[in-house]
Design an enzyme around this catalytic site. Sequence first.
Site, PDB file in Angstrom:
ATOM      1  N   ASP A 117     -56.127 -15.627  66.070  1.00 30.16           N
ATOM      2  CA  ASP A 117     -55.627 -14.704  67.087  1.00 30.16           C
ATOM      3  C   ASP A 117     -56.068 -15.125  68.488  1.00 30.16           C
ATOM      4  O   ASP A 117     -55.327 -14.960  69.453  1.00 30.16           O
ATOM      5  CB  ASP A 117     -56.112 -13.278  66.809  1.00 30.16           C
ATOM      6  CG  ASP A 117     -55.623 -12.734  65.478  1.00 30.16           C
ATOM      7  OD1 ASP A 117     -54.562 -13.180  65.004  1.00 30.16           O
ATOM      8  OD2 ASP A 117     -56.307 -11.863  64.918  1.00 30.16           O
ATOM      9  N   ASP A 165     -59.585 -10.373  59.274  1.00 32.22           N
ATOM     10  CA  ASP A 165     -60.017 -10.240  60.659  1.00 32.22           C
ATOM     11  C   ASP A 165     -61.478  -9.831  60.630  1.00 32.22           C
ATOM     12  O   ASP A 165     -61.890  -9.016  59.803  1.00 32.22           O
ATOM     13  CB  ASP A 165     -59.181  -9.188  61.390  1.00 32.22           C
ATOM     14  CG  ASP A 165     -57.754  -9.651  61.641  1.00 32.22           C
ATOM     15  OD1 ASP A 165     -57.520 -10.869  61.718  1.00 32.22           O
ATOM     16  OD2 ASP A 165     -56.869  -8.786  61.778  1.00 32.22           O
TER      17      ASP A 165
END
Length: 164
Positions: free
Chosen positions: A139, A121
Amino acid sequence: MKFIKNDYLIKFVIIILIFLIDIFLKIYILNLFQENQIKELYFNSFLNFYLIWNEGVAFGLLNFDSQIFYNIVTFLIIIICIIIFTLAIKSKNYVGYFFAVIFGGAIGNCYDRIIYAAVPDFIDFHINNYHWFIFNVADIFITIGIFCLIFDELFLKTKTNEQN
């Protein structure tokens, strides 16, 4: 019959494009950070790129130091991905496209869990000192697909039911 074939083709293209965009950007960020030996990259006053490795599920939830637990969660995520894929294929009209968007992002993160044993991430959106969860492109697509499904359920299905 031609519409059905085109429908599957469009869903397949959506899934592949989202997967490739996600994987390409993750590889680009990983290489950029590794080559420059950095962990954070300032972009502007609202956005930084800050690399973390998420071994949990969404937003780092269920992040434990147990390999067995990690494998169980990964197995469950794969099962959920199969269900989402089935919904994408079987759903009629635009709802199938929403599931395809979710599936495209989900397989991007699932791929990372299998290849890297964690999901990279790196998007750090913030306002002043308030930072949102750090997330990735997959995401974003998962969230967009979920919001579209919620919007459809709350607003569009009601209008369809009222017309019948």
